[in-house]
Structure formats: structure tokens, C-alpha cells
Motif scaffolding. Structure first.
Motif: not given
Ligand code: FES
Ligand SMILES: [Fe+2]
Length: 408
Positions: A102-106, A76-77, A57-58, A114-119
Motif C-alpha cells: 500500500h502506498a501509505s503516504s500516497g 490510484g487516488h 483502497t486507493a 529515492a525518486w518518488v512516484y504518485r499512485t
């Protein structure tokens, strides 16, 4: 020790290596030689990181960790599987710390600031940074990744070896067993207190099988007298199914120019055994194109660290991943057909039995080997030919690779 004196010292050791014999002690003990192995050989070759079915799953991911490196293998998504380096672009912290997730909120967030990365590895948000901060210049580093018959291969180098020859080998063997649509059902990790080369030398020979793996030897005819005849009978039977898995021997120094090394060969099981199980009988539904259990088993090797064994009802992936100069992790992963159901037509304990007991005994014999080579009284000893020819072939390949790729 300066780099130059390390080089001179290792050069001398390579010169004193006597053909037909195991390596001088330092190759198994020295942290400097280990560093050189990683840089010159292991970062250049393709390594199996796992199987696609573990991240359907993405947003699904698992970590692959070798030496000082940690890789987030993530879907990735956009559906694409990537190998993202687990090193935050802020101040370098590890981002993911669990074996899988799993990257639950994408998105995935670095636990430090807390830097935030996309999938896909791009930077989505960085708190309290200036308005003109360029997020697009701070994506996670990515390394090469290819998927062949569901198997995920990664490569740390900038100009990786070609994967065409290996793709051909896998498509004419593991894909016939349906590995592209198989499912991972179990994974075990064995931390082995030994240098990675002792693990590979052990993996490459079956001289130790009779004394150390009674059940393996009972079930497999490999390395037994008469193996040629029983294998020919098995191959003829497989051909009656319309299946012909060709021998491919492009491993070690026989790799095609610029290509990753690959190998494939089939052997007959012993007597009436049809798979690697306690009584030799089937333990899961047939996989791939096989209409029946043909009494054969297929061995595939890719590069120096990844090995695969395929039976008609299950498969296993073996990776020997160096952790330190004196420690290697063996990861064993079991696959069955994706339509098989646990408790209905397979039992996990029965499917995994043979390679759990065999891997446990391999850990013990490899660790005892490391203890012995650590002794001041160890002297390189002679390999037995032909039964240890592949271990010798590995040692020759290793010495060639680390000496050839001095700048790598
Ligand atoms: S090191 Fe990752 S946010 Fe600071
Ligand atoms: Fe073994």
C-alpha cells in the motif's frame, strides 16, 4: 547463433511437426524458442493479472511478474486501476519489491536513489536534479489494462487484441456467478520446473484426470461416459432458475478476427456433488444469481494463459505464467461471495482443498513430462482423440501464432 539461423532452425522444426502429435523436443527446451514465444505470442495476448477485490483502497497494489517483466497493478487516488511498469525512470531499478502493498503516504519511492512516484505513475519528486528537470517526461511506463466482472486483464503490446468477445463470454458466465462482486480469499503459487507449453497442454486435457486426479474425477463428470445426458439434465435445471449460460467457443484458432480468444462451457458434477469439495457438498454461500446449487460447473478460458472455474459457491482463477524457458509459475486464486465470512459460513481449508491437491499433482506430472521430453530418446507421440483434442488445438494455435506474427 544468429537470428537468421535461429529462424531457419525453428522453421525446419515447425515443418517436421507431424499433425496429431506433440511438439519436437526443442520447443520445450530451447531458450531461443522461448524468447520467440514471449515476443510473438505471450506479449500480444491478454493475461489475467488478478481480481479487483485484492486492491480495494486507493494506494493498494500487487505485483504481476512474467518472464523479465514486473508490473505494479495499483489503484490510484482517483480510484482508477492502472498497470505501471515496475522500472524506475532514473536508472531502471525495480521500485516495488514486495508481492503486494500500500502506498501509505500516497506515493511509492524507488529504493535506489529515492525518486518518488504518485499512485497514477507520475513522478512527484527527484532529489538533486537540476531546476529545469522535466518531471512530467519521466512518468512510469504504463501498459493496457481492462477490468471485466472484477477480473483485471493486462496486455503488454501497443495495439492489443480486442476484448469485446471475451467481455461477452465473461459477462454471460462468470458475471452470472457474481464474480464482479466476489472477494479473493486465498492465493497459492506453484513453481513448476517445465516449459509453459507443457503446462497448457496438460491444462487442456482430462486424459490424465482419472490416473492423476482421483478426487477431481470422482466429483466431475467431464470426460466420463454419459456426460452429455447428465449435463443436459443439469442445464435444464439451471434454466428453471432463469439462468442460461451459453457455450462460447472462440478459443485458439476459432477466435473472432482481431479479438482475444475466449471459451466457455458448463458440465454436470458427478452424482450428488454440487461443488468441488471433499464430500461434494457446499463449502460457501451461494454466489451471483444462483438461487440454489444446480450441480453444474463452468469452465472459461481467456487467451493462452488464463483459466477460470466457477462453482455456485466458489470460484478459482488459474494462471500459468512463464518465468524462464524451463520454469512456469501456476498461480491459483480462490474467490467467494463478498458477504461470506471466514469461520462463520466458510472454512478456507475446505474451499481450497480440491484445487490445492489437484494443482500439486499437476505440478508433479508436468515436471515429470519435462524430464521425459528432455531425454534424447523422446519422440513426439500421438494425442488421443477426442479426449486430448484441446491440447492438439492449442499446439496448432501456438505454431500458427508464432509463425504468423514474425515481426511482432
Ligand atoms: S534507479 Fe530509481 S531512483 Fe535511481
Ligand atoms: Fe490436471
Amino acid at each position: 547463433m544468429s537470428q537468421q539461423s535461429v529462424e531457419t532452425g525453428i522453421g525446419k522444426l515447425t515443418e517436421i511437426w507431424q499433425e496429431g502429435h506433440s511438439l519436437p523436443r526443442e520447443f520445450y527446451l530451447s531458450p531461443e524458442i522461448y524468447e520467440r514465444d514471449i515476443e510473438r505470442m505471450l506479449l500480444r495476448h491478454w493475461i489475467c493479472a488478478g481480481h479487483e477485490s485484492s486492491i480495494p483502497t486507493a494506494g493498494d497494489y500487487f505485483l504481476f511478474e512474467m518472464d523479465r517483466e514486473s508490473v505494479i497493478v495499483m489503484r490510484g487516488h482517483d480510484g482508477i486501476v492502472r498497470a505501471l511498469m515496475n522500472v524506475c525512470r532514473h536508472r531502471g531499478s525495480r521500485i516495488c519489491t514486495r508481492e503486494s502493498g500500500h502506498a501509505s503516504s500516497g506515493v511509492i519511492a524507488c529504493p535506489y536513489h529515492a525518486w518518488v512516484y504518485r499512485t497514477d505513475g507520475s513522478l512527484h519528486g527527484a532529489r538533486m536534479m537540476p531546476a529545469d528537470f522535466d518531471k512530467s517526461a519521466h512518468s512510469l511506463a504504463q501498459i493496457e489494462l481492462r477490468i471485466v466482472a472484477g477480473l483485471i486483464f493486462i496486455n503488454f503490446s501497443k495495439g492489443p487484441l480486442g476484448l469485446d468477445a471475451v467481455t461477452e463470454t465473461i459477462n454471460s458466465s462468470l458475471k452470472v456467478y457474481g464474480w464482479h462482486r466476489a472477494r479473493v480469499i486465498h492465493q497459492e503459487r506453484y513453481l513448476i520446473d517445465a516449459n509453459w507449453k507443457l503446462c497448457i497442454e496438460n491444462q487442456m486435457e482430462c486424459y490424465h484426470c482419472a490416473p492423476s486426479h482421483r478426487d477431481y474425477s470422482r466429483l466431475h463428470s467431464q470426460a466420463k461416459p454419459g456426460v452429455e445426458e447428465s449435463t443436459n439434465r443439469m442445464l435444464a435445471r439451471t434454466r428453471e432458475f432463469g439462468i442460461d449460460i451459453p457455450i462460447q467457443d472462440h478459443w485458439a484458432l476459432q477466435a473472432r478476427a482481431g479479438q482475444e480468444a475466449g471459451y466457455c462451457r458448463r458440465y454436470a458434477m458427478s452424482g450428488t456433488a454440487v461443488t468441488g469439495s471433499e464430500d461434494g457438498g457446499p463449502v460457501a454461500p451461494l454466489m451471483g444469481d444462483f438461487p440454489d446449487y444446480d450441480g453444474g460447473t463452468t469452465f472459461v478460458y481467456v487467451g493462452p494463459l488464463s483459466f477460470f472455474i466457477a462453482y455456485t459457491d466458489y470460484g478459482a482463477i488459474f494462471r500459468f505464467i512463464p518465468k524462464r524457458h524451463d520454469q512456469t509459475e501456476l498461480i491459483v486464486t480462490w474467490l467467494v461471495d463478498s458477504k461470506a465470512h471466514e469461520g462463520v459460513n466458510f472454512d478456507r481449508g475446505r474451499v481450497t482443498w480440491l484445487w490445492r491437491i489437484t494443482s500439486e499433482s499437476d505440478k508433479k506430472i508436468i515436471e515429470d513430462n519435462q524430464l521425459g521430453v528432455s531425454s534424447r530418446f523422446y519422440q513426439p507421440g500421438p494425442y488421443s482423440f477426442p479426449i486430448e483434442a484441446s491440447s492438439h488445438r492449442f499446439v496448432e494455435w501456438y505454431l500458427h501464432d508464432v509463425n504468423e506474427h514474425g515481426e511482432g
